[in-house]
Design a protein around this motif. Sequence first.
Motif, PDB file in Angstrom:
ATOM      1  N   HIS A  39       0.003   1.248   2.194  1.00 45.62           N
ATOM      2  CA  HIS A  39       0.661   1.713   3.421  1.00 45.62           C
ATOM      3  C   HIS A  39      -0.077   1.188   4.654  1.00 45.62           C
ATOM      4  N   ALA A  40      -1.415   1.174   4.607  1.00 39.98           N
ATOM      5  CA  ALA A  40      -2.203   0.651   5.735  1.00 39.98           C
ATOM      6  C   ALA A  40      -1.956  -0.845   5.921  1.00 39.98           C
ATOM      7  N   LEU A  41      -1.902  -1.603   4.805  1.00 41.30           N
ATOM      8  CA  LEU A  41      -1.601  -3.032   4.884  1.00 41.30           C
ATOM      9  C   LEU A  41      -0.212  -3.270   5.473  1.00 41.30           C
ATOM     10  N   THR A  42       0.751  -2.467   5.019  1.00 41.25           N
ATOM     11  CA  THR A  42       2.135  -2.624   5.489  1.00 41.25           C
ATOM     12  C   THR A  42       2.234  -2.367   6.976  1.00 41.25           C
ATOM     13  N   SER A  43       1.581  -1.302   7.447  1.00 37.43           N
ATOM     14  CA  SER A  43       1.606  -0.980   8.874  1.00 37.43           C
ATOM     15  C   SER A  43       0.991  -2.110   9.690  1.00 37.43           C
ATOM     16  N   GLU A  44      -0.136  -2.625   9.231  1.00 39.74           N
ATOM     17  CA  GLU A  44      -0.799  -3.724   9.937  1.00 39.74           C
ATOM     18  C   GLU A  44       0.070  -4.979   9.936  1.00 39.74           C
ATOM     19  N   ALA A  45       0.730  -5.248   8.818  1.00 37.33           N
ATOM     20  CA  ALA A  45       1.580  -6.436   8.729  1.00 37.33           C
ATOM     21  C   ALA A  45       2.723  -6.385   9.730  1.00 37.33           C
ATOM     22  N   TYR A  46       3.352  -5.227   9.844  1.00 42.13           N
ATOM     23  CA  TYR A  46       4.443  -5.106  10.814  1.00 42.13           C
ATOM     24  C   TYR A  46       3.914  -5.184  12.246  1.00 42.13           C
ATOM     25  N   ASP A  47       2.703  -4.683  12.490  1.00 39.80           N
ATOM     26  CA  ASP A  47       2.104  -4.802  13.822  1.00 39.80           C
ATOM     27  C   ASP A  47       1.879  -6.265  14.193  1.00 39.80           C
ATOM     28  N   VAL A  48       1.533  -7.086  13.200  1.00 37.51           N
ATOM     29  CA  VAL A  48       1.327  -8.514  13.430  1.00 37.51           C
ATOM     30  C   VAL A  48       2.647  -9.234  13.668  1.00 37.51           C
ATOM     31  N   GLY A  49       3.735  -8.659  13.160  1.00 35.67           N
ATOM     32  CA  GLY A  49       5.049  -9.267  13.347  1.00 35.67           C
ATOM     33  C   GLY A  49       5.688  -9.768  12.076  1.00 35.67           C
ATOM     34  N   ALA A  50       5.324  -9.172  10.930  1.00 37.96           N
ATOM     35  CA  ALA A  50       5.885  -9.586   9.650  1.00 37.96           C
ATOM     36  C   ALA A  50       7.408  -9.535   9.674  1.00 37.96           C
ATOM     37  N   TYR A  51       8.025 -10.526   9.020  1.00 38.56           N
ATOM     38  CA  TYR A  51       9.481 -10.511   8.884  1.00 38.56           C
ATOM     39  C   TYR A  51       9.898  -9.321   8.030  1.00 38.56           C
ATOM     40  N   ASP A  52       9.188  -9.141   6.927  1.00 38.63           N
ATOM     41  CA  ASP A  52       9.413  -7.990   6.057  1.00 38.63           C
ATOM     42  C   ASP A  52       8.244  -7.909   5.085  1.00 38.63           C
ATOM     43  N   VAL A  53       8.092  -6.744   4.436  1.00 42.16           N
ATOM     44  CA  VAL A  53       7.039  -6.531   3.446  1.00 42.16           C
ATOM     45  C   VAL A  53       7.676  -6.043   2.155  1.00 42.16           C
ATOM     46  N   ALA A  54       7.342  -6.677   1.044  1.00 37.83           N
ATOM     47  CA  ALA A  54       7.813  -6.252  -0.278  1.00 37.83           C
ATOM     48  C   ALA A  54       6.595  -5.904  -1.122  1.00 37.83           C
ATOM     49  N   VAL A  55       6.727  -4.859  -1.947  1.00 34.57           N
ATOM     50  CA  VAL A  55       5.609  -4.431  -2.791  1.00 34.57           C
ATOM     51  C   VAL A  55       6.008  -4.501  -4.255  1.00 34.57           C
ATOM     52  N   ASN A  56       5.157  -5.139  -5.044  1.00 32.44           N
ATOM     53  CA  ASN A  56       5.327  -5.178  -6.497  1.00 32.44           C
ATOM     54  C   ASN A  56       4.299  -4.211  -7.086  1.00 32.44           C
ATOM     55  N   TRP A  57       4.761  -3.010  -7.464  1.00 34.22           N
ATOM     56  CA  TRP A  57       3.850  -1.981  -7.970  1.00 34.22           C
ATOM     57  C   TRP A  57       3.576  -2.187  -9.453  1.00 34.22           C
ATOM     58  N   ASN A  58       2.357  -1.859  -9.888  1.00 35.78           N
ATOM     59  CA  ASN A  58       2.090  -1.835 -11.327  1.00 35.78           C
ATOM     60  C   ASN A  58       1.411  -0.519 -11.692  1.00 35.78           C
ATOM     61  N   ASP A  59       1.638  -0.098 -12.913  1.00 36.78           N
ATOM     62  CA  ASP A  59       1.162   1.194 -13.412  1.00 36.78           C
ATOM     63  C   ASP A  59       0.427   0.945 -14.725  1.00 36.78           C
ATOM     64  N   GLU A  60      -0.891   1.099 -14.711  1.00 38.70           N
ATOM     65  CA  GLU A  60      -1.692   0.783 -15.891  1.00 38.70           C
ATOM     66  C   GLU A  60      -1.340   1.661 -17.089  1.00 38.70           C
TER      67      GLU A  60
END
Length: 411
Positions: A39-60
């Motif tokens: 969530h912190a990375l996503t917020s920072e990315a949008y602050d920089v001006g990211a076009y969009d953010v996608a997350v590929n989650w994994n569950d051990e």
Amino acid sequence: MNTDLLKKYAALVVRVGVNLQKNQPLVIHAPITCADFVHALTSEAYDVGAYDVAVNWNDEEFSHIRFQKANEERFREFPAWRKAFYDEHAAQGAAFISIAASDPDLYSDIDPKRLTEASQTAGKALMDYRARLMSNKNTWCVISVPTTAWARKVFPNCSDAEAVERLWGEILSAVHVSENEDAVSAWRTHIDVLQKRTAFLNAQAFTELHYRNHLGTDLRIELPKGHIWMGGAEKSAEGTLFAANLPTEEVYTLPKRDGVNGTVVASKPLHYNGNLISGFTLTFEAGQVVSYKAEQGEEHLKELLHTDEGASFLGEVALVPYDSPISQSGILFYNTLFDENASCHLAFGKAYPTCIKGGESMTEDELRQHGVNHSLVHEDFMIGTKDLTVVGRTSSGESVTIIEHGNFRNH
């Protein structure tokens, strides 16, 4: 963990790690237990001006159950939608952040053949995507965030909460994130130091490196004509400077595929496919591993070396000072991102095409002709010790000591 420090870490990863540009897509690979930092990375990315953010989650835990109970043929299949996810984002010029934070003992009870089949299947399906990243057509960065299982392995005598807190402290220290330090400026200074080392090594144009230490390592590695040393930061195909690993202490290049001869002894365990391989020795002839043994995990080492033809050849040669901050911490992280930056290391498998002149635009056949190894895998293993000596030989036959008593000599 201090929220301000997490924000500083996220800013470092986004602004220096992948150096995200305005209107650029971002893809994050992350364990679900690292959601707060994502969530912190996503917020920072949008602050920089990211076009969009996608997350590929994994569950051990889910992955462990699947490897334990699913039908074996499932590991020979790779979903078309997952391949499309990677290929389409890469083609759109996305930056990729990967959080490496797995349980070192996760798959200790899983048949290694299942793990190998799954790795081979994914490697074949994602070959184009991985080739783009290894050729720096996209910016990318590998980082770490503590998980409870990983922290317990590193600090077994602590409570879960204490172990996670201590691991957070070690990670933030390694990436120069603190309350009183400008992490972005500190990293730019650190990158300058590493790039001065690469400039020296590139100027020498060594034809061979000779490694020796008390463990029994006596290894000669030829370097192909036109090889390039890299370190600290790299440039993407579009000219964006990025740091592929946070932290990083290495300078690296590629070996000549058939030019490795002698014996090398691992100085730290290798974490591979959720298992540990430790106390292992390898003998090379004409570039290929011809014999090996391990005190622990020998069956997993065998599976790794037999992944494909190129897996038993080397794809990377990396130099790291024994007195690096991570080494001086005295901690075994059971995580290649950290342990490789505490020790000189080599890598089984695929070489980075960017480490040979013009390599990023060569075909696999052309790379092979230039002595560059190809494989579905790229796995680092550590060989550095306090008494390691690395001597380079120039084309004129001169010997130059690069590493002495484990550290770089001043040249």
